[in-house]
Design an enzyme around this catalytic site. Structure first.
Site, PDB file in Angstrom:
ATOM      1  N   ASN A 120      64.791  11.860  23.787  1.00  0.00           N
ATOM      2  CA  ASN A 120      65.762  12.056  22.700  1.00  0.00           C
ATOM      3  C   ASN A 120      66.509  13.349  22.993  1.00  0.00           C
ATOM      4  O   ASN A 120      65.940  14.433  22.873  1.00  0.00           O
ATOM      5  CB  ASN A 120      65.004  12.142  21.363  1.00  0.00           C
ATOM      6  N   LYS A 140      68.951  14.640  21.382  1.00  0.00           N
ATOM      7  CA  LYS A 140      69.460  15.329  20.180  1.00  0.00           C
ATOM      8  C   LYS A 140      70.897  15.789  20.424  1.00  0.00           C
ATOM      9  O   LYS A 140      71.617  15.138  21.171  1.00  0.00           O
ATOM     10  CB  LYS A 140      68.532  16.485  19.805  1.00  0.00           C
ATOM     11  N   HIS A 163      64.822   9.775  12.184  1.00  0.00           N
ATOM     12  CA  HIS A 163      64.223  10.952  12.825  1.00  0.00           C
ATOM     13  C   HIS A 163      64.101  12.064  11.781  1.00  0.00           C
ATOM     14  O   HIS A 163      64.953  12.190  10.899  1.00  0.00           O
ATOM     15  CB  HIS A 163      65.090  11.409  14.009  1.00  0.00           C
ATOM     16  N   GLU A 209      64.791  15.056  11.764  1.00  0.00           N
ATOM     17  CA  GLU A 209      65.963  15.931  11.611  1.00  0.00           C
ATOM     18  C   GLU A 209      67.040  15.261  10.768  1.00  0.00           C
ATOM     19  O   GLU A 209      67.786  15.924  10.044  1.00  0.00           O
ATOM     20  CB  GLU A 209      66.480  16.341  13.001  1.00  0.00           C
ATOM     21  N   GLU A 266      55.843  11.097  14.489  1.00  0.00           N
ATOM     22  CA  GLU A 266      56.190  12.441  14.916  1.00  0.00           C
ATOM     23  C   GLU A 266      55.875  13.430  13.793  1.00  0.00           C
ATOM     24  O   GLU A 266      56.687  13.602  12.866  1.00  0.00           O
ATOM     25  CB  GLU A 266      57.688  12.528  15.244  1.00  0.00           C
ATOM     26  N   GLY A 326      59.179  20.378  18.662  1.00  0.00           N
ATOM     27  CA  GLY A 326      59.807  21.575  19.216  1.00  0.00           C
ATOM     28  C   GLY A 326      59.020  22.858  19.008  1.00  0.00           C
ATOM     29  O   GLY A 326      59.561  23.952  19.173  1.00  0.00           O
ATOM     30  N   SER A 333      56.409  17.827  20.871  1.00  0.00           N
ATOM     31  CA  SER A 333      55.937  18.775  21.898  1.00  0.00           C
ATOM     32  C   SER A 333      55.205  18.112  23.069  1.00  0.00           C
ATOM     33  O   SER A 333      54.276  18.691  23.624  1.00  0.00           O
ATOM     34  CB  SER A 333      55.061  19.869  21.271  1.00  0.00           C
TER      35      SER A 333
HETATM   36  P1  PGA Z   1      60.123  17.682  21.074  1.00  0.00           P
HETATM   37  O1  PGA Z   1      60.946  16.685  20.116  1.00  0.00           O
HETATM   38  O2  PGA Z   1      59.566  16.848  22.200  1.00  0.00           O
HETATM   39  O3  PGA Z   1      61.124  18.685  21.542  1.00  0.00           O
HETATM   40  O4  PGA Z   1      59.034  18.289  20.248  1.00  0.00           O
HETATM   41  C1  PGA Z   1      60.476  15.398  19.836  1.00  0.00           C
HETATM   42  C2  PGA Z   1      61.449  14.672  18.931  1.00  0.00           C
HETATM   43  O5  PGA Z   1      62.028  15.296  18.041  1.00  0.00           O
HETATM   44  O6  PGA Z   1      61.655  13.464  19.089  1.00  0.00           O
END
Ligand code: PGA
Length: 245
Positions: free
Chosen positions: A8, A10, A95, A97, A164, A170, A208
């Protein structure tokens, strides 16, 4: 069983970065046979990624889709039909976010999932709890509530669910193996109680994931794949994950 490894991006990337990405990726990395590999990319770059991924086995994905099906006066929106024009094979829905910054509701997410399914695009439906919910032991309640977006009319045959935990995205923090197992088992049992044919829904873990922990995470029961943010932006890191599982 083959695993599903999705990146992803983003809101990252540029024309230059994408060019560098594909020149660093070796062609054999783009013809992975063993697993299903894909990237969810920003809308403006769908066409470019389509070109780069054309001869590859990787799937092209989007990070969202409009709740509106028909074309029309919906400024800023991107429809399923538009995604299909670029042979988009999957799209993220819900997601964390999007939930956090755009306050996406279950009703909205249900519409997005249905739109994608009607266009034969696989929805990757994301669920997960925030830190306070985990700490107050409300994880299962939150997951249950989020899974309500998969109403009875949704044919779960072509859906993927990504678990998630928001606090793991992150941050470099990873749940214990036991926590991942327990949440995925719970998700599976909840979907099964609503959709009897849903025992085959692939479940992904995201948050992560790196080249150093991917192998361990993928070995946990119920983990059918990984959703990778930060580490998917660097070809070396992403390929390391794909090769380690
Ligand atoms: P990350 O993000 O691997 O940077 O933790 C995962 C995601 O948001 O899908």
């Amino acid at each position: 069983m083959d695993k599903i490894i999705l990146g992803n991006w983003k809101m990252n990337g540029s024309l230059k970065m994408i060019e560098n990405y594909f020149s660093e990726l070796k062609s054999e990395s783009l013809s992975v046979k063993k697993h299903t590999v894909g990237l969810a990319v920003p809308f403006p770059y769908l066409s470019l990624f389509q070109k780069y991924l054309k001869q590859s086995s990787w799937m092209l994905g989007a990070q969202d889709v409009s709740q509106f099906m028909e074309q029309g006066a919906y400024t800023g929106e991107v429809s399923v039909e538009m995604l299909k024009d670029f042979n988009t094979q999957f799209a993220l829905v819900g997601h964390s976010e999007r939930r956090q910054y755009f306050k996406e509701s279950n009703a909205l997410l249900t519409r997005k999932i249905k739109n994608l399914l009607s266009g034969n695009i696989i929805p990757i439906f994301c669920v997960g709890e925030i830190l306070e919910e985990k700490e107050s032991q409300h994880t299962e309640q939150v997951l249950n509530e989020q899974l309500n977006a998969l109403d009875n009319e949704i044919d779960t045959k072509n859906i993927v669910i990504a678990y998630e935990p928001v606090w793991a995205i992150g941050t470099g923090k990873i749940p214990t193996q036991e926590e991942i197992y327990t949440s995925l088992k719970y998700i599976r049992s909840q979907i099964l109680s609503r959709h009897s044919e849903a025992d085959k829904i692939p479940l992904l873990y995201g948050g992560s994931v790196s080249g150093d922990n991917a192998k361990e995470i993928i070995s946990i029961e119920h983990v059918d794949g990984l959703l990778i943010g930060g580490a998917s932006l660097k070809p070396h890191d992403f390929i390391k994950i794909v090769q380690s599982v």
